[in-house]
Design an enzyme around this catalytic site. Sequence first.
Site, short mmCIF file in Angstrom:
data_model
loop_
_atom_site.label_atom_id
_atom_site.label_comp_id
_atom_site.label_asym_id
_atom_site.label_seq_id
_atom_site.Cartn_x
_atom_site.Cartn_y
_atom_site.Cartn_z
N ARG A 1 -39.07 -75.39 -2.93
CA ARG A 1 -37.78 -76.08 -3.07
C ARG A 1 -37.62 -77.22 -2.07
NH1 ARG A 1 -33.42 -73.27 -5.42
NH2 ARG A 1 -34.36 -71.75 -6.78
N TYR B 1 -46.16 -67.02 -8.00
CA TYR B 1 -46.83 -68.25 -8.44
C TYR B 1 -47.19 -69.09 -7.22
CZ TYR B 1 -41.90 -69.84 -8.34
OH TYR B 1 -40.59 -70.09 -8.00
C1 LIG Z 1 -34.30 -65.81 -7.09
C2 LIG Z 1 -34.06 -67.11 -7.77
C3 LIG Z 1 -35.11 -67.77 -8.40
C4 LIG Z 1 -34.89 -68.96 -9.10
N1 LIG Z 1 -35.95 -69.57 -9.72
C5 LIG Z 1 -35.74 -70.69 -10.43
C6 LIG Z 1 -36.84 -71.34 -11.09
O1 LIG Z 1 -37.99 -70.90 -11.01
N2 LIG Z 1 -36.58 -72.47 -11.82
C7 LIG Z 1 -35.32 -73.01 -11.90
O2 LIG Z 1 -35.15 -74.04 -12.56
N3 LIG Z 1 -34.27 -72.41 -11.27
C8 LIG Z 1 -34.44 -71.28 -10.55
N4 LIG Z 1 -33.39 -70.68 -9.90
C9 LIG Z 1 -32.04 -71.26 -10.06
C10 LIG Z 1 -31.82 -72.45 -9.16
O3 LIG Z 1 -32.10 -72.11 -7.82
C11 LIG Z 1 -30.39 -72.93 -9.23
O4 LIG Z 1 -29.95 -72.95 -10.56
C12 LIG Z 1 -30.29 -74.33 -8.64
O5 LIG Z 1 -30.71 -74.34 -7.31
C13 LIG Z 1 -28.85 -74.85 -8.75
O6 LIG Z 1 -28.78 -76.09 -8.12
P1 LIG Z 1 -27.36 -76.72 -7.81
O7 LIG Z 1 -27.66 -78.02 -7.14
O8 LIG Z 1 -26.52 -76.71 -9.04
O9 LIG Z 1 -26.66 -75.71 -6.81
P2 LIG Z 1 -27.07 -75.31 -5.31
O10 LIG Z 1 -28.54 -75.31 -5.14
O11 LIG Z 1 -26.31 -74.07 -5.00
O12 LIG Z 1 -26.51 -76.52 -4.43
C14 LIG Z 1 -25.14 -76.68 -4.20
C15 LIG Z 1 -24.98 -77.52 -2.94
O13 LIG Z 1 -23.60 -77.78 -2.73
C16 LIG Z 1 -23.28 -77.58 -1.36
N5 LIG Z 1 -21.84 -77.26 -1.29
C17 LIG Z 1 -21.24 -76.07 -1.53
N6 LIG Z 1 -19.92 -76.19 -1.40
C18 LIG Z 1 -19.67 -77.50 -1.08
C19 LIG Z 1 -18.49 -78.25 -0.85
N7 LIG Z 1 -17.27 -77.69 -0.87
N8 LIG Z 1 -18.60 -79.59 -0.59
C20 LIG Z 1 -19.85 -80.18 -0.55
N9 LIG Z 1 -21.00 -79.51 -0.74
C21 LIG Z 1 -20.90 -78.18 -1.04
C22 LIG Z 1 -24.19 -76.47 -0.90
O14 LIG Z 1 -24.38 -76.49 0.50
C23 LIG Z 1 -25.48 -76.81 -1.67
O15 LIG Z 1 -26.29 -77.70 -0.94
C24 LIG Z 1 -33.58 -69.51 -9.17
C25 LIG Z 1 -32.53 -68.87 -8.51
C26 LIG Z 1 -32.76 -67.70 -7.82
C27 LIG Z 1 -31.62 -67.02 -7.13
#
Ligand SMILES: Cc1cc2nc3c(=O)[nH]c(=O)nc-3n(C[C@H](O)[C@H](O)[C@H](O)COP(=O)(O)OP(=O)(O)OC[C@H]3O[C@@H](n4cnc5c(N)ncnc54)[C@H](O)[C@@H]3O)c2cc1C
Length: 399
Positions: free
Chosen positions: A105, A214
């Site tokens: 990541r 993986y």
């Molecule tokens: C065990 C596990 C394995 C996974 N494997 C995969 C995989 O193989 N392939 C895949 O595609 N997905 C996978 N996922 C899913 C994936 O990790 C998430 O769907 C993805 O990271 C979501 O990204 P996002 O940017 O939407 O949210 P997040 O990664 O949660 O990012 C949100 C960001 O917003 C910030 N934030 C929070 N609140 C605020 C606020 N009030 N103001 C400003 N910033 C804020 C946080 O600090 C964070 O940086 C996996 C998840 C898990 C738990």
Amino acid sequence: MSKVQIAGGGIGGLAAALACARAGHEVCLCERSAEVSEVGAGVQLGPNVVRMLHDWGLANALQEVSAKPSQLEVRSAITAGSLGRLRLGEVFEQRYGAPYLTIHRADLHGVLLQALQHTPGVSLHFGSAITRFSESGQGVIAEFSDDLQTHSDLLVGADGGWSTVRKLLLNDGTPQATGHLAYRAMVAQSDLPAHLHSDQVTAWLGPKLHVVQYPVRGCKWLNVVAIVHGQVLGDMSHWDHSANAQDLQRSMAVACAPLQELIGAIDSWRLWPLSIRQPICGAHQHAKGRVALLGDAAHPMVPYLAQGAGMAIEDAAALAWALSVPQAGNTLGDDVPAQLQRYAQARWQRNARVQARAIKNGQIFHATGPMRWGRDVAMALLGENLLDMPWLYGGEAHP
Ligand SMILES: Cc1cc2nc3c(=O)[nH]c(=O)nc-3n(C[C@H](O)[C@H](O)[C@H](O)COP(=O)(O)OP(=O)(O)OC[C@H]3O[C@@H](n4cnc5c(N)ncnc54)[C@H](O)[C@@H]3O)c2cc1C
């Protein structure tokens, strides 16, 4: 061109910033954490996602830091027997026009951030959490924890599964515990005995558990995720609890010797309680007025289809597309709410389908009794046809 305010600098927020800036929009991204940080874990990227990253000019940067697994092999966690295989590598690349990649990541974050730094029109703020926003006919005013106040044409909530923007926009409760725990670890392949080294994705399926492993970082490291049934007490929104390796080993007591050996060879694990929302049920949950939700903020999902980050990246591509399509009777950028509806309409059904399929996969992976027998027979009879998903890997982020 629009002024786009993004809250959240995870994979979804960074991808949205890049897609929108590449389309010529002015982007301000505010991330709650004081510095860019991603957990020490891997992520699988299907060709549906890699295709877009390649379109954004990231093919070389990705190739340097990712791994291209040769195949997906499904094995029984109890007998170690092989249940099914799906050829990835060149076969997948030819079939879907892009490879299936696995990546750390932090490396994916790094690739996106580096691209952003070379894209004009982007400002990044760290240590800046969105706390409230108000919307008028002219735009959105957003307020942040560091006293920053921004005026933009639209706001994108990319602030994860426990999204503040979603709470302010939809006020529809919080994600619920699934009763599943994810133990995650990364280990250098050189620290493992040679017979545990691997260049493929392996999914080990057992009753009420599964393990996925993986390679990442050019196959130098192995990412391992073990999912078991269980609960943790405390704040579910706080991910990444420290984990006790012995607890995991106890949960794996029924597993076959090779799987126990892999789990036992890793000392340091981190623990995630998995939470969930029901699949998104309409465009109104994706965007309203001048505010759009993206990634986990819109459609958090269990990770059993490995597409949560993938759908966040697809959302990002669709958002940039929707903002760049002039609405009938309006000049470009004139009608942001209609453009965000176009984004929401383009995304909600595919995201709902992926969320639902991920839930179903969890039931199939953890099956017991006759369902487990049926699963194994179906996999033996149908092989690749069961494991391949053209609707997903060949699907598009937007029309
Ligand atoms: C065990 C596990 C394995 C996974 N494997 C995969 C995989 O193989 N392939 C895949 O595609 N997905 C996978 N996922 C899913 C994936 O990790 C998430 O769907 C993805 O990271 C979501 O990204 P996002 O940017 O939407 O949210 P997040 O990664 O949660 O990012 C949100 C960001 O917003 C910030 N934030 C929070 N609140 C605020 C606020 N009030 N103001 C400003 N910033 C804020 C946080 O600090 C964070 O940086 C996996 C998840 C898990 C738990």
